[in-house]
Enzyme design. Sequence first.
Site, PDB file in Angstrom:
ATOM      1  N   TYR A  85       0.827  -1.200   0.000  1.00 39.37           N
ATOM      2  CA  TYR A  85       0.000   0.000   0.000  1.00 39.37           C
ATOM      3  C   TYR A  85       0.862   1.250   0.000  1.00 39.37           C
ATOM      4  CZ  TYR A  85       0.973   0.830   4.973  1.00 39.37           C
ATOM      5  OH  TYR A  85       1.591   1.101   6.159  1.00 39.37           O
ATOM      6  N   LYS A 137       6.548  -1.914   1.725  1.00 36.01           N
ATOM      7  CA  LYS A 137       5.377  -1.353   2.422  1.00 36.01           C
ATOM      8  C   LYS A 137       4.229  -2.369   2.341  1.00 36.01           C
ATOM      9  CE  LYS A 137       3.221   3.165   3.139  1.00 36.01           C
ATOM     10  NZ  LYS A 137       3.330   3.235   4.592  1.00 36.01           N
ATOM     11  N   GLU A 164      12.313   2.321  13.994  1.00 32.33           N
ATOM     12  CA  GLU A 164      11.391   3.377  13.537  1.00 32.33           C
ATOM     13  C   GLU A 164      10.093   3.275  14.324  1.00 32.33           C
ATOM     14  OE1 GLU A 164      10.109   2.595   9.447  1.00 32.33           O
ATOM     15  OE2 GLU A 164      10.298   0.450   9.829  1.00 32.33           O
ATOM     16  N   LEU A 169      11.326   1.212   6.812  1.00 36.91           N
ATOM     17  CA  LEU A 169      10.710   1.736   5.594  1.00 36.91           C
ATOM     18  C   LEU A 169      11.373   3.083   5.309  1.00 36.91           C
ATOM     19  CD1 LEU A 169       8.298   1.201   3.570  1.00 36.91           C
ATOM     20  CD2 LEU A 169       7.159   3.031   4.811  1.00 36.91           C
TER      21      LEU A 169
HETATM   22  N1  PLP Z   1       7.880   3.761   8.735  1.00 36.13           N
HETATM   23  C1  PLP Z   1       6.745   3.039   8.736  1.00 36.13           C
HETATM   24  C2  PLP Z   1       6.730   1.702   9.390  1.00 36.13           C
HETATM   25  C3  PLP Z   1       5.592   3.539   8.126  1.00 36.13           C
HETATM   26  O1  PLP Z   1       4.469   2.810   8.106  1.00 36.13           O
HETATM   27  C4  PLP Z   1       5.636   4.833   7.548  1.00 36.13           C
HETATM   28  C5  PLP Z   1       4.462   5.419   6.915  1.00 36.13           C
HETATM   29  O2  PLP Z   1       3.399   4.855   6.896  1.00 36.13           O
HETATM   30  C6  PLP Z   1       6.841   5.548   7.583  1.00 36.13           C
HETATM   31  C7  PLP Z   1       7.944   4.981   8.184  1.00 36.13           C
HETATM   32  C8  PLP Z   1       6.931   6.932   6.985  1.00 36.13           C
HETATM   33  O3  PLP Z   1       6.850   6.861   5.585  1.00 36.13           O
HETATM   34  P1  PLP Z   1       6.306   8.117   4.749  1.00 36.13           P
HETATM   35  O4  PLP Z   1       7.160   9.279   5.146  1.00 36.13           O
HETATM   36  O5  PLP Z   1       6.495   7.734   3.328  1.00 36.13           O
HETATM   37  O6  PLP Z   1       4.882   8.289   5.138  1.00 36.13           O
END
Ligand code: PLP
Length: 287
Positions: A33, A147, A180, A205
């Site tokens: 997603y 993701k 994270e 991620l």
């Molecule tokens: N880390 C995780 C586990 C996430 O689910 C997300 C966003 O949903 C992020 C980091 C941040 O990613 P982004 O800046 O692309 O929203």
Amino acid sequence: MSRIAYVNGRFLRHSYATVHIEDRGYQFADGVYEVIVVYNGMMIDEVMHLDRLDCSLRELCIRQPVSRAALRSIIREIIRLNKIKCGLIYLQVTRGVAKREHPFPNKAQPSIVLTAKPITMPSQKTIEAGVKVITIEDIRWKRRDIKSLALLPNIIGRQKAKEQGAFEAWQVDENGKITEGTSSNAWIVTQSGALITRTANHDILNGTTRLSILKLAKRLGIKYTERSFSIEEAKAAREAFISSATTFVTPVTQIDDVLIGDGRAGILSLGLRGSYIEYANQQGGTI
Ligand code: PLP
């Protein structure tokens, strides 16, 4: 106004939008997603999100459900139909509908679903107060760069955070280092003023917001290092914040029971949030 969703080629009333019970997303979380934010009528980092979607699909050998050009049109249509000025687009692709067997099906057509909803941005007062995060063990799989729809550890972590009056949970690896948040990247500013966030590899991620903040930091001459940091280092930091498409840069003022800095949002965090908002406002013409 009724919400409109997109499901496999059709725009439908949200309440009538359904997928088959043997969709592999439903049965196996076999899909990926993206969440793209629309801010003041403009999409933030659309290309980065679509590039990451391509990567996630490629890593899992799921076919592209539609071309990039078609997907961009569908996104614009869902924004238009739902009259989104500030909101988010949720986009999900699964391996499709097939008899429930673990190996990949030979002929399934990937399923694609998009929804949109408005969001309200937090007030400056809320941002200046900052948020609390708790620390929890990272119990996820080893390909967090994908993701994936499989978010059980993330939702359990977030539930724990909620029960403890926190906004987010920072996950901690087997070496005591923070990976994270459950839906955001983690950052600290050390006592000597160094901006630190974990290196993007399979462990986290690689957030689109993370990448934009790094670009902004470089442009603004703010020194940063991509490396792991421990819970202890985070608790002793001068500042901390989280980043994600929906939270932008959100200051962290408490980790577990420890106040960060003076317990108020830090100057660098607030400055980066301001720069990020400016950056978001400059993405004119992307819709
Ligand atoms: N880390 C995780 C586990 C996430 O689910 C997300 C966003 O949903 C992020 C980091 C941040 O990613 P982004 O800046 O692309 O929203």
